[in-house]
Design an enzyme around this catalytic site. Structure first.
Site, mmCIF file in Angstrom:
data_model
loop_
_atom_site.group_PDB
_atom_site.id
_atom_site.type_symbol
_atom_site.label_atom_id
_atom_site.label_comp_id
_atom_site.label_asym_id
_atom_site.label_seq_id
_atom_site.Cartn_x
_atom_site.Cartn_y
_atom_site.Cartn_z
ATOM 1 N N SER A 57 0.801 -1.231 0.000
ATOM 2 C CA SER A 57 0.000 0.000 0.000
ATOM 3 C C SER A 57 0.830 1.276 0.000
ATOM 4 O O SER A 57 0.303 2.341 -0.298
ATOM 5 C CB SER A 57 -0.957 0.008 1.192
ATOM 6 O OG SER A 57 -0.231 0.090 2.399
ATOM 7 N N HIS A 96 1.127 4.130 6.880
ATOM 8 C CA HIS A 96 0.526 4.996 5.867
ATOM 9 C C HIS A 96 0.934 6.447 6.088
ATOM 10 O O HIS A 96 1.452 6.805 7.143
ATOM 11 C CB HIS A 96 -0.995 4.872 5.849
ATOM 12 C CG HIS A 96 -1.470 3.654 5.117
ATOM 13 N ND1 HIS A 96 -2.787 3.295 5.065
ATOM 14 C CD2 HIS A 96 -0.810 2.713 4.392
ATOM 15 C CE1 HIS A 96 -2.914 2.173 4.347
ATOM 16 N NE2 HIS A 96 -1.720 1.806 3.944
ATOM 17 N N ASP A 123 -8.031 6.039 4.501
ATOM 18 C CA ASP A 123 -8.119 4.835 5.338
ATOM 19 C C ASP A 123 -9.396 4.707 6.157
ATOM 20 O O ASP A 123 -9.511 3.787 6.963
ATOM 21 C CB ASP A 123 -6.926 4.792 6.304
ATOM 22 C CG ASP A 123 -5.624 4.505 5.593
ATOM 23 O OD1 ASP A 123 -5.654 4.112 4.422
ATOM 24 O OD2 ASP A 123 -4.565 4.665 6.235
#
Length: 180
Positions: A57, A96, A123
């Site tokens: 990701s 992230h 998210d």
């Protein structure tokens, strides 16, 4: 004689004192690793000073198998920071980028929104039901450095658990049968 028979013969010929010495040495190695981990936790201010990236990701910045070094300072979290967070009730931390930060002026509350660089959406779909923002207590640390591909051993052992036990057994047997 085969390798197994030779190993068993070698194991039987080791005196009790040597076995005890090897067990103590193995215990010292394990406890040293734990002390180093806790020391790093104190220095970095993060409960987990090192994490392995387990998904794609964050590509191309971080790839699966990269090891990230984390630090948790008193500096405020800003958009663009790469953070590792853990959600309530979920064991696996997530790496992230922060895309939005809201700070309340009257209090120290901070609301954080994250997104993977390689993901199309933020998210919020990954957060717990009804949760729209992360707060400071969700953040484990900020990425301050990385080693590419070094974490693949961890990923392989997580994907194939029996390999972990085979490797640990082989290492234990090696320690017990090795003479000084």
């Amino acid at each position: 004689m085969g390798w197994v028979a030779d190993t068993l013969h070698s194991f039987n010929s080791i005196r009790f004192r040597e076995v005890f010495n090897q067990i103590i040495t193995l215990g010292l190695i394990v406890s040293s690793a734990l002390v180093i981990w806790k020391g790093l936790s104190c220095v970095t201010g993060s409960e987990s000073p090192v994490v392995v990236v387990i998904s794609g990701s964050m590509e191309p910045g971080f790839r699966r198998g990269d090891i990230l070094f984390l630090h948790m300072s008193k500096d405020p979290i800003r958009a663009g920071d790469i953070v590792v967070y853990s959600l309530d009730g979920k064991d696996i931390p997530i790496v992230h980028r922060v895309i939005e930060v809201h700070e309340r002026k009257n209090s120290e509350e901070t609301y954080i929104l994250t997104k993977g660089d390689n993901n199309d959406d933020d998210d919020r779909v990954m957060y717990n039901y009804g949760q729209k923002w992360l707060q400071k207590h969700h953040i484990i640390g900020r990425a301050v450095g990385f080693l590419p591909y070094v974490g693949w051993a961890t990923i392989i052992m997580s994907d194939i658990p029996v390999l972990k036990y085979i490797l640990l057994g082989a290492l234990g047997l090696l320690v017990l049968t090795t003479k000084e």
